[in-house]
Design a protein around this motif. Structure first.
Motif, short mmCIF file in Angstrom:
data_model
loop_
_atom_site.label_atom_id
_atom_site.label_comp_id
_atom_site.label_asym_id
_atom_site.label_seq_id
_atom_site.Cartn_x
_atom_site.Cartn_y
_atom_site.Cartn_z
N LEU A 143 0.83 -1.21 0.00
CA LEU A 143 0.00 0.00 0.00
C LEU A 143 0.86 1.26 0.00
O LEU A 143 0.55 2.24 -0.68
CB LEU A 143 -0.92 0.00 1.23
CG LEU A 143 -2.01 -1.08 1.23
CD1 LEU A 143 -2.71 -1.12 2.59
CD2 LEU A 143 -3.02 -0.85 0.13
N CYS A 275 -11.11 -0.18 -5.45
CA CYS A 275 -11.17 1.05 -4.65
C CYS A 275 -9.79 1.49 -4.19
O CYS A 275 -9.38 2.63 -4.42
CB CYS A 275 -12.07 0.84 -3.43
SG CYS A 275 -13.78 0.43 -3.81
N PHE A 276 -9.05 0.58 -3.53
CA PHE A 276 -7.80 0.96 -2.89
C PHE A 276 -6.61 0.94 -3.83
O PHE A 276 -5.58 1.53 -3.52
CB PHE A 276 -7.51 0.02 -1.71
CG PHE A 276 -8.44 0.20 -0.56
CD1 PHE A 276 -8.32 1.29 0.28
CD2 PHE A 276 -9.44 -0.72 -0.31
CE1 PHE A 276 -9.18 1.46 1.36
CE2 PHE A 276 -10.30 -0.57 0.76
CZ PHE A 276 -10.18 0.53 1.59
N MET A 280 -8.29 4.94 -6.29
CA MET A 280 -8.19 5.95 -5.23
C MET A 280 -7.05 6.92 -5.52
O MET A 280 -7.21 8.14 -5.41
CB MET A 280 -7.98 5.29 -3.87
CG MET A 280 -7.92 6.30 -2.72
SD MET A 280 -7.62 5.55 -1.10
CE MET A 280 -5.86 5.17 -1.23
N HIS A 306 -2.43 8.98 4.39
CA HIS A 306 -2.89 7.64 4.00
C HIS A 306 -1.84 6.60 4.36
O HIS A 306 -2.15 5.53 4.93
CB HIS A 306 -3.16 7.60 2.49
CG HIS A 306 -4.26 8.48 2.02
ND1 HIS A 306 -4.09 9.84 1.82
CD2 HIS A 306 -5.55 8.22 1.70
CE1 HIS A 306 -5.22 10.37 1.40
NE2 HIS A 306 -6.13 9.41 1.32
N THR A 310 -2.38 3.95 7.51
CA THR A 310 -2.48 2.55 7.08
C THR A 310 -1.41 1.70 7.74
O THR A 310 -1.68 0.58 8.21
CB THR A 310 -2.34 2.46 5.55
OG1 THR A 310 -3.42 3.17 4.94
CG2 THR A 310 -2.39 1.01 5.09
N ALA A 338 -14.03 2.27 5.75
CA ALA A 338 -13.53 2.86 4.51
C ALA A 338 -14.67 3.40 3.66
O ALA A 338 -14.53 4.46 3.01
CB ALA A 338 -12.72 1.84 3.72
N VAL A 370 -10.59 6.29 5.54
CA VAL A 370 -10.26 5.35 4.46
C VAL A 370 -9.06 4.50 4.84
O VAL A 370 -9.04 3.28 4.62
CB VAL A 370 -10.00 6.12 3.14
CG1 VAL A 370 -9.38 5.19 2.10
CG2 VAL A 370 -11.30 6.71 2.60
N SER A 371 -8.05 5.13 5.44
CA SER A 371 -6.82 4.42 5.78
C SER A 371 -7.01 3.48 6.96
O SER A 371 -6.43 2.39 6.99
CB SER A 371 -5.71 5.42 6.07
OG SER A 371 -5.50 6.26 4.95
N GLY A 374 -8.79 0.52 5.37
CA GLY A 374 -7.86 -0.30 4.59
C GLY A 374 -6.89 -1.06 5.46
O GLY A 374 -6.58 -2.22 5.19
N ASN A 378 -7.16 -5.35 4.94
CA ASN A 378 -6.25 -5.97 3.97
C ASN A 378 -5.53 -7.19 4.50
O ASN A 378 -5.44 -8.22 3.82
CB ASN A 378 -5.25 -4.93 3.46
CG ASN A 378 -5.77 -4.16 2.27
OD1 ASN A 378 -5.89 -4.68 1.18
ND2 ASN A 378 -6.10 -2.89 2.49
#
Length: 466
Positions: A143, A275-276, A280, A306, A310, A338, A370-371, A374, A378
């Motif tokens: 990521l 998405c990710f 994004m 981000h 993450t 997210a 979002v982060s 994710g 993940n």
């Protein structure tokens, strides 16, 4: 396995994964400099990025299976050579055709290398908290590689030359090759022959799919070449499904897809990739530059929250939660958080269409949600799609997971670009996709990490399933 060897395996896998993912987006900021230096036409310039994406997506299933047939370490070293040698050629290129060909060759090397990085982890580190921590680091590095592409590309282009976005892979690859000597060689599969019909159908079908998606981005879905490529992809992938049910040693063993964790898990990985992965980064990059008026370097720095959030959640919080909470619950919670972040981002983007706005108010807040989401989803999703897979199929499972990510990102970007007229609509569509993912993930098999315990020889420590 001793802790030092585990650390070497992890460092090796992460270094290679970072290079592979970084090279998907690192060229974007450098494209104007590349065009000025080599004289690319406007029509030819997108292929500097597209050739890599096309080859990467097309060869992933084949690359994954090679790790099973030849051994993960041997395949890793072959992929490293196939990746770094074209990086050198591309960095020294004096003509457009040479650079595009080098980028395509890089993509083939990446397709061999990326599944091997995950296969090395899953075949050398037994299931349980230690593997979970390794997968968390591997996932976070991937990521970070994607999110930092614009920043790294901008820094290298401005301080050195656009050529260093490729040349930098050479010393990193040499260091990885030295580390690889300390990794156990692993066992080859009993079968010595590759499923050639399946390999041809998979590679040609996925390549046509990637080509059709690239054409759709620039020419639209109704274009003859787009429709022809996508139609050919459907036909070839349909043929692949038939071939694999009859092959003695299939490229993609049907028994893998009969596992609910692998089958449904990769469908969810496809949605997550939509998405990710590229979407994004793409839409947020344009939003920060076109709407908020940030420079390329400022935009790259704008992705730091981000990256940091993450990493914090993925490395520190999620592995601990995976000992106490079912993976499917973490995937569902992460997708829901997210989705809320993309909903917030979509609402902010919808209010700002002609400049103005604030990075702190309109990007930073959504970025945190979002982060966090994710970072939560993940690692447990990666653990689910690789759990319980026999060592002889580990490469195929890794190739399938990487294919789901890349195809999800490519198709997601093209679909969102064609179906949405504004940045806000694109982010809202991602929110809906993640909402669907949150609900569907509840159908995954229950799984939770078992604690690390001393093991008898030949008895791996596996995560518990219920």
């Amino acid at each position: 396995m001793g802790v030092p060897v585990v650390r070497v395996v992890l460092a090796l896998a992460c270094a290679a994964q970072f290079m592979v993912v970084l090279d998907v987006s690192v060229v974007n900021v450098a494209l104007p400099a590349v065009q000025d230096d080599l004289g690319f036409t406007d029509a030819g310039l997108p292929w500097v990025a597209g050739a890599y994406t096309l080859a990467f997506a097309g060869f992933l299933l084949l690359g994954g299976r090679l790790a099973d047939l030849a051994g993960a370490r041997r395949t890793f070293l072959a992929g490293l050579l196939l990746f770094c040698l074209p990086s050198l050629v591309g960095g020294l290129a004096a003509a457009p055709g040479v650079l595009v060909a080098a980028r395509a060759a890089q993509g083939i090397g990446a397709a061999v290398l990326a599944p091997a990085t995950l296969t090395i982890i899953t075949t050398t580190i037994p299931e349980g908290p230690r593997r979970t921590r390794a997968l968390a680091v591997w996932t976070a590095v991937g990521l970070v590689g994607g999110a930092s592409g614009n920043l790294v590309g901008g820094l290298l282009t401005e301080t050195l030359s656009w050529r260093w976005i490729l040349l930098v892979n050479v010393p990193v690859g040499l260091a990885a090759a030295v580390l690889a000597r300390r990794v156990p060689a692993g066992r080859r599969a009993r079968a010595r022959r590759l499923d050639v019909p399946g390999a041809v159908a998979a590679t040609a079908g996925l390549t046509l799919l990637a080509f059709g998606v690239l054409q759709a981005e620039s020419r639209g879905w109704a274009d003859v070449r787009t429709a022809g490529a996508l139609g050919g992809a459907v036909a070839l992938l349909g043929a692949l499904a038939r071939i694999e049910t009859r092959a003695a040693d299939p490229l993609l063993p049907p028994r893998l897809l009969r596992s609910r964790g692998v089958g449904l898990g990769n469908v969810l990985m496809l949605l997550a990739g939509g998405c990710f992965q590229v979407p994004m980064w793409y839409f947020l990059t344009l939003y920060m530059q076109d709407v908020l008026g940030l420079s390329a370097l400022e935009t790259g720095l704008g992705f730091l929250p981000h990256t940091l959030v993450t990493m914090l959640v993925g490395l520190q919080v999620t592995p601990r939660l995976m000992r106490r909470v079912d993976d499917r619950a973490l995937v569902a919670a992460g997708a829901a958080v997210a989705a809320a972040g993309f909903l917030w981002q979509g609402a902010a983007a919808g209010l700002l269409t002609q400049g103005g706005g604030s990075y702190v108010r309109d990007v930073l807040g959504p970025a945190v949600l979002v982060s966090v989401g994710g970072g939560l989803l993940n690692t447990p999703l990666t653990a689910t799609v690789t759990a319980g897979v026999a060592g002889a199929d580990a490469g195929a499972a890794s190739g399938l997971m990487n294919t789901a990510k890349q195809v999800g990102g490519a198709v997601g970007l093209a679909a969102l670009a064609a179906a949405t007229g504004t940045y806000g609509a694109a982010f809202l569509a991602m929110s809906v996709m993640l909402g669907v993912m949150a609900v569907a993930s509840l159908a995954l098999p229950a799984r939770r990490d078992a604690p690390d315990v001393p093991r008898r020889s030949g008895q791996p420590n596996e995560g518990s399933r219920r």
